[in-house]
Design a protein around this motif. Structure first.
Motif, PDB file in Angstrom:
ATOM      1  N   LEU A  20     -42.862  70.348 -68.103  1.00 13.00           N
ATOM      2  CA  LEU A  20     -41.600  69.647 -68.329  1.00 13.00           C
ATOM      3  C   LEU A  20     -41.363  69.428 -69.820  1.00 13.00           C
ATOM      4  CD1 LEU A  20     -41.642  66.981 -65.455  1.00 13.00           C
ATOM      5  CD2 LEU A  20     -40.239  69.057 -65.602  1.00 13.00           C
ATOM      6  N   ALA A  21     -42.440  69.158 -70.566  1.00 10.97           N
ATOM      7  CA  ALA A  21     -42.313  68.987 -72.013  1.00 10.97           C
ATOM      8  C   ALA A  21     -41.862  70.284 -72.680  1.00 10.97           C
ATOM      9  CB  ALA A  21     -43.645  68.517 -72.604  1.00 10.97           C
ATOM     10  N   ILE A  22     -42.384  71.420 -72.194  1.00  9.39           N
ATOM     11  CA  ILE A  22     -41.968  72.721 -72.735  1.00  9.39           C
ATOM     12  C   ILE A  22     -40.490  72.974 -72.431  1.00  9.39           C
ATOM     13  CG2 ILE A  22     -42.284  75.219 -72.557  1.00  9.39           C
ATOM     14  CD1 ILE A  22     -45.260  74.638 -71.936  1.00  9.39           C
ATOM     15  N   TYR A  23     -40.087  72.704 -71.194  1.00  6.36           N
ATOM     16  CA  TYR A  23     -38.675  72.871 -70.818  1.00  6.36           C
ATOM     17  C   TYR A  23     -37.774  71.989 -71.680  1.00  6.36           C
ATOM     18  CZ  TYR A  23     -39.689  75.602 -66.590  1.00  6.36           C
ATOM     19  OH  TYR A  23     -40.073  76.583 -65.701  1.00  6.36           O
ATOM     20  N   PHE A  24     -38.214  70.757 -71.889  1.00  2.74           N
ATOM     21  CA  PHE A  24     -37.414  69.831 -72.689  1.00  2.74           C
ATOM     22  C   PHE A  24     -37.338  70.316 -74.136  1.00  2.74           C
ATOM     23  CE2 PHE A  24     -36.966  65.655 -74.985  1.00  2.74           C
ATOM     24  CZ  PHE A  24     -35.647  65.432 -74.596  1.00  2.74           C
ATOM     25  N   GLY A  25     -38.457  70.860 -74.626  1.00  2.00           N
ATOM     26  CA  GLY A  25     -38.463  71.411 -75.977  1.00  2.00           C
ATOM     27  C   GLY A  25     -37.517  72.587 -76.118  1.00  2.00           C
ATOM     28  N   GLU A  26     -37.478  73.461 -75.106  1.00  2.00           N
ATOM     29  CA  GLU A  26     -36.538  74.592 -75.120  1.00  2.00           C
ATOM     30  C   GLU A  26     -35.099  74.095 -75.090  1.00  2.00           C
ATOM     31  OE1 GLU A  26     -36.950  77.543 -75.754  1.00  2.00           O
ATOM     32  OE2 GLU A  26     -38.966  78.189 -75.192  1.00  2.00           O
ATOM     33  N   PHE A  27     -34.858  73.052 -74.290  1.00  2.00           N
ATOM     34  CA  PHE A  27     -33.519  72.462 -74.214  1.00  2.00           C
ATOM     35  C   PHE A  27     -33.084  71.938 -75.579  1.00  2.00           C
ATOM     36  CE2 PHE A  27     -31.108  68.469 -73.723  1.00  2.00           C
ATOM     37  CZ  PHE A  27     -29.931  68.970 -73.180  1.00  2.00           C
ATOM     38  N   LEU A  28     -33.993  71.232 -76.268  1.00  2.00           N
ATOM     39  CA  LEU A  28     -33.667  70.681 -77.586  1.00  2.00           C
ATOM     40  C   LEU A  28     -33.456  71.781 -78.612  1.00  2.00           C
ATOM     41  CD1 LEU A  28     -36.092  67.612 -77.799  1.00  2.00           C
ATOM     42  CD2 LEU A  28     -33.634  67.593 -77.349  1.00  2.00           C
ATOM     43  N   ARG A  29     -34.211  72.879 -78.489  1.00  2.00           N
ATOM     44  CA  ARG A  29     -34.033  74.001 -79.412  1.00  2.00           C
ATOM     45  C   ARG A  29     -32.661  74.648 -79.254  1.00  2.00           C
ATOM     46  NH1 ARG A  29     -38.275  77.314 -81.432  1.00  2.00           N
ATOM     47  NH2 ARG A  29     -37.486  79.085 -80.230  1.00  2.00           N
ATOM     48  N   LYS A  30     -32.109  74.601 -78.033  1.00  2.00           N
ATOM     49  CA  LYS A  30     -30.773  75.142 -77.808  1.00  2.00           C
ATOM     50  C   LYS A  30     -29.698  74.182 -78.304  1.00  2.00           C
ATOM     51  CE  LYS A  30     -32.102  77.918 -73.771  1.00  2.00           C
ATOM     52  NZ  LYS A  30     -31.975  78.076 -72.301  1.00  2.00           N
ATOM     53  N   LEU A 298     -51.219  79.761 -73.933  1.00  2.00           N
ATOM     54  CA  LEU A 298     -51.126  79.056 -75.205  1.00  2.00           C
ATOM     55  C   LEU A 298     -50.103  77.927 -75.141  1.00  2.00           C
ATOM     56  CD1 LEU A 298     -51.819  78.756 -78.217  1.00  2.00           C
ATOM     57  CD2 LEU A 298     -50.022  80.428 -78.704  1.00  2.00           C
ATOM     58  N   ALA A 299     -48.942  78.204 -74.564  1.00  2.00           N
ATOM     59  CA  ALA A 299     -47.897  77.181 -74.471  1.00  2.00           C
ATOM     60  C   ALA A 299     -48.387  75.967 -73.693  1.00  2.00           C
ATOM     61  CB  ALA A 299     -46.650  77.770 -73.812  1.00  2.00           C
ATOM     62  N   LEU A 300     -49.081  76.221 -72.584  1.00  2.00           N
ATOM     63  CA  LEU A 300     -49.591  75.107 -71.785  1.00  2.00           C
ATOM     64  C   LEU A 300     -50.688  74.349 -72.523  1.00  2.00           C
ATOM     65  CD1 LEU A 300     -49.668  76.515 -68.144  1.00  2.00           C
ATOM     66  CD2 LEU A 300     -48.333  74.593 -68.998  1.00  2.00           C
ATOM     67  N   PHE A 301     -51.575  75.089 -73.196  1.00  2.00           N
ATOM     68  CA  PHE A 301     -52.648  74.416 -73.917  1.00  2.00           C
ATOM     69  C   PHE A 301     -52.092  73.493 -74.996  1.00  2.00           C
ATOM     70  CE2 PHE A 301     -55.335  74.052 -77.636  1.00  2.00           C
ATOM     71  CZ  PHE A 301     -56.466  73.472 -77.083  1.00  2.00           C
ATOM     72  N   VAL A 302     -51.169  74.006 -75.796  1.00  2.00           N
ATOM     73  CA  VAL A 302     -50.610  73.207 -76.887  1.00  2.00           C
ATOM     74  C   VAL A 302     -49.850  72.007 -76.339  1.00  2.00           C
ATOM     75  CG1 VAL A 302     -48.948  73.211 -78.786  1.00  2.00           C
ATOM     76  CG2 VAL A 302     -50.507  75.134 -78.492  1.00  2.00           C
ATOM     77  N   SER A 303     -49.059  72.233 -75.299  1.00  2.00           N
ATOM     78  CA  SER A 303     -48.290  71.135 -74.714  1.00  2.00           C
ATOM     79  C   SER A 303     -49.207  70.043 -74.178  1.00  2.00           C
ATOM     80  CB  SER A 303     -47.392  71.669 -73.589  1.00  2.00           C
ATOM     81  OG  SER A 303     -46.565  70.630 -73.096  1.00  2.00           O
ATOM     82  N   ILE A 304     -50.255  70.432 -73.431  1.00  2.00           N
ATOM     83  CA  ILE A 304     -51.202  69.445 -72.904  1.00  2.00           C
ATOM     84  C   ILE A 304     -51.905  68.715 -74.045  1.00  2.00           C
ATOM     85  CG2 ILE A 304     -53.339  69.128 -71.586  1.00  2.00           C
ATOM     86  CD1 ILE A 304     -52.453  71.445 -69.796  1.00  2.00           C
ATOM     87  N   SER A 305     -52.291  69.445 -75.077  1.00  2.00           N
ATOM     88  CA  SER A 305     -52.988  68.834 -76.217  1.00  2.00           C
ATOM     89  C   SER A 305     -52.129  67.761 -76.871  1.00  2.00           C
ATOM     90  CB  SER A 305     -53.360  69.901 -77.255  1.00  2.00           C
ATOM     91  OG  SER A 305     -54.256  70.833 -76.712  1.00  2.00           O
ATOM     92  N   ILE A 306     -50.830  68.032 -76.999  1.00  2.00           N
ATOM     93  CA  ILE A 306     -49.961  67.089 -77.697  1.00  2.00           C
ATOM     94  C   ILE A 306     -49.585  65.903 -76.819  1.00  2.00           C
ATOM     95  CG2 ILE A 306     -47.716  66.806 -78.829  1.00  2.00           C
ATOM     96  CD1 ILE A 306     -47.951  69.669 -79.798  1.00  2.00           C
ATOM     97  N   ILE A 307     -49.255  66.148 -75.541  1.00  2.00           N
ATOM     98  CA  ILE A 307     -48.832  65.017 -74.696  1.00  2.00           C
ATOM     99  C   ILE A 307     -49.985  64.049 -74.433  1.00  2.00           C
ATOM    100  CG2 ILE A 307     -47.029  66.393 -73.566  1.00  2.00           C
ATOM    101  CD1 ILE A 307     -48.807  66.450 -71.064  1.00  2.00           C
ATOM    102  N   THR A 308     -51.227  64.525 -74.573  1.00  3.63           N
ATOM    103  CA  THR A 308     -52.369  63.639 -74.334  1.00  3.63           C
ATOM    104  C   THR A 308     -52.865  62.956 -75.616  1.00  3.63           C
ATOM    105  OG1 THR A 308     -53.875  65.533 -74.549  1.00  3.63           O
ATOM    106  CG2 THR A 308     -53.161  64.948 -72.329  1.00  3.63           C
ATOM    107  N   MET A 309     -52.192  63.188 -76.743  1.00  3.94           N
ATOM    108  CA  MET A 309     -52.595  62.553 -77.992  1.00  3.94           C
ATOM    109  C   MET A 309     -52.354  61.047 -77.945  1.00  3.94           C
ATOM    110  SD  MET A 309     -51.698  64.940 -81.292  1.00  3.94           S
ATOM    111  CE  MET A 309     -49.946  64.737 -81.064  1.00  3.94           C
ATOM    112  N   LYS A 310     -53.236  60.304 -78.576  1.00  2.00           N
ATOM    113  CA  LYS A 310     -53.083  58.852 -78.694  1.00  2.00           C
ATOM    114  C   LYS A 310     -52.596  58.545 -80.114  1.00  2.00           C
ATOM    115  CE  LYS A 310     -56.762  57.972 -75.347  1.00  2.00           C
ATOM    116  NZ  LYS A 310     -58.088  57.348 -75.098  1.00  2.00           N
ATOM    117  N   LEU A 311     -51.291  58.561 -80.271  1.00  2.00           N
ATOM    118  CA  LEU A 311     -50.723  58.397 -81.606  1.00  2.00           C
ATOM    119  C   LEU A 311     -50.983  57.011 -82.179  1.00  2.00           C
ATOM    120  CD1 LEU A 311     -47.280  60.249 -81.368  1.00  2.00           C
ATOM    121  CD2 LEU A 311     -49.440  61.067 -82.301  1.00  2.00           C
ATOM    122  N   TRP A 312     -51.274  56.041 -81.310  1.00  2.00           N
ATOM    123  CA  TRP A 312     -51.522  54.699 -81.829  1.00  2.00           C
ATOM    124  C   TRP A 312     -52.804  54.644 -82.664  1.00  2.00           C
ATOM    125  CZ3 TRP A 312     -50.945  55.818 -76.588  1.00  2.00           C
ATOM    126  CH2 TRP A 312     -52.118  55.919 -75.834  1.00  2.00           C
TER     127      TRP A 312
END
Length: 421
Positions: A20-30, A298-312
């Motif tokens: 879903l994050a990838i889809y949303f990213g594609e949507f924002l790129r458009k 690759l797309a799934l790996f990067v997306s999972i890596s980023i959505i699971t980041m603890k930015l705090w």
């Protein structure tokens, strides 16, 4: 104080969120063409938005999003499949062509790692920061990523820098984000600045169109896609066997150098490609199918890596540490522009490899690959870059960086004694 609620995500829900994050990213790129113009990948765009929402929910005391160990396991699976596919893209001609560049790039990666530590200690001294803490913003979290941050930080803690692990993890997170955000625009700048997009051949332009999916010049079919998936499953199995074999040799000989699993999977992919290149017939459609499987992974790996980041984890960084990290970003931009790009040939392949160097020099190899891919989608594919960068970032730089870190860490320990005195 009320305990913060925790919302747990298992492997399946994590996979859903990543897509879903990838889809949303594609949507924002458009919606915002500037994102595509500056080569920001959909997985990075959508994943970062999700990570920011996760940060906001945590800071507001609403809920903490947690991902279980199975989410990490499936992420590792996609990571290894991608590297196996990268290995399968390396033909014998490519291996011969990339040999010299591998040597040059390996030296450049080692020099950058040394400079990262030198800058960390120099800026840290200027700002009166504990040398061991300053080292936690050098090549340990930058070229080394989260893995090295978790491995080397405990040594600094034992030496007296209590907050070293937290700083190293936060710095690695900062590097991951900055690498994702800067790699694509940096590559776009190089291509435009040196007019490298004007040197495409007709064949390369057609390849670029294929990658974007706008035409069907090279049609893949169901049997080849299935075959590609099966072959990549076999490749990661062979990769694991290679890893276990090397570990057995390591245990029996005391040899301290080990190959990570993803590099072993890449070697397995190379072996498969060499075998198929010797078989009679045209395997271009199969190779294209393997590329598709690799891009998907690759797309799934990067997306999972980023959505699971603890930015705090970044919120605890003081201004002095922010300055140290910004110094690292400035260093790598200057280094990749004046040294990496120019010494690797100052051509389109060199530009993509410079993007890759920025990716694993700030974050990790997957950051390098996804930012390179974003540049290639806009312009054209670089087989040479996608062979050379994983070999350096995934294997050789891990070895050289470990040696460099050990030397600088000992220096930092000596300086720490002086600093506390």
């Amino acid at each position: 104080m009320q305990e913060l609620k925790v919302l747990n995500f298992d492997m399946f829900t994590t996979l859903m969120l990543a897509v879903l994050a990838i889809y949303f990213g594609e949507f924002l790129r458009k919606i915002f063409p500037v994102l595509k113009k500056y080569c920001l990948p959909a997985s990075v765009v959508g994943g970062t938005i999700f990570a920011l929402i996760s940060l906001l929910l945590f800071k507001m005391g609403v809920v903490e999003l947690k991902f279980d160990e199975y989410a990490e396991a499936i992420n590792k699976l996609f990571y290894c499949i991608f590297f196996a596919a990268s290995g399968a893209a390396a033909s014998m001609a490519l291996l011969k062509k990339g040999g010299k560049l591998v040597v040059i790039f390996a030296i450049l990666a080692a020099v950058l790692a040394a400079l990262q530590n030198g800058v960390a200690l120099a800026v840290g001294k200027f700002m009166n920061i504990d040398p061991l803490i300053a080292m936690m913003t050098g090549s340990i979290p930058m070229t080394g990523g989260h893995g090295n941050a978790a491995s080397f930080a405990p040594e600094a803690v034992k030496a007296g820098a209590v907050a070293a692990k937290e700083v190293a993890i936060a710095a690695a997170t900062f590097g991951l984000i900055s690498g994702c955000m800067l790699g694509g625009p940096f590559g776009n700048f190089l291509v435009k600045r040196f007019k490298l997009d004007e040197k495409s051949t007709e064949k390369e332009v057609m390849k670029e169109i294929d990658i974007e999916g706008e035409t069907g010049n090279l049609l893949v079919d169901k049997p080849n896609i299935i075959q590609a998936v099966f072959l990549m499953c076999i490749a990661i199995g062979i990769g694991k066997i290679i890893e276990l074999g090397l570990k057995s040799i390591q245990d029996s000989t005391g040899w301290k150098v080990a190959l990570p699993i993803h590099v072993c999977c890449m070697f397995a992919g190379i072996i498969m490609r060499l075998i198929y290149d010797r078989k009679h017939g045209n395997h271009d459609i199969l190779y294209e199918s393997i590329d598709i499987v690799g891009e998907f992974s690759l797309a799934l790996f990067v997306s999972i890596s980023i959505i699971t980041m603890k930015l705090w984890q970044l919120s605890g960084l003081g201004m002095a540490l922010v300055v140290l990290l910004i110094a690292q970003v400035v260093l790598i931009i200057i280094f990749c522009y004046f040294l990496t790009f120019k010494l690797l040939g100052k051509n389109y392949d060199a530009a993509v490899m410079a993007v890759g160097h920025m990716g694993f020099g700030l974050g990790a190899v997957p950051v390098a690959m996804t930012t390179m891919q974003a540049v290639c989608k806009k312009y054209r594919y670089s087989k040479l870059a996608f062979f050379v960068v994983p070999v350096i970032g995934g294997f050789i730089s891990n070895l050289t960086n470990a040696v460099i870190i050990s030397k600088f860490l000992q220096l930092a320990k000596d300086l720490h004694v002086v600093w506390i005195g």
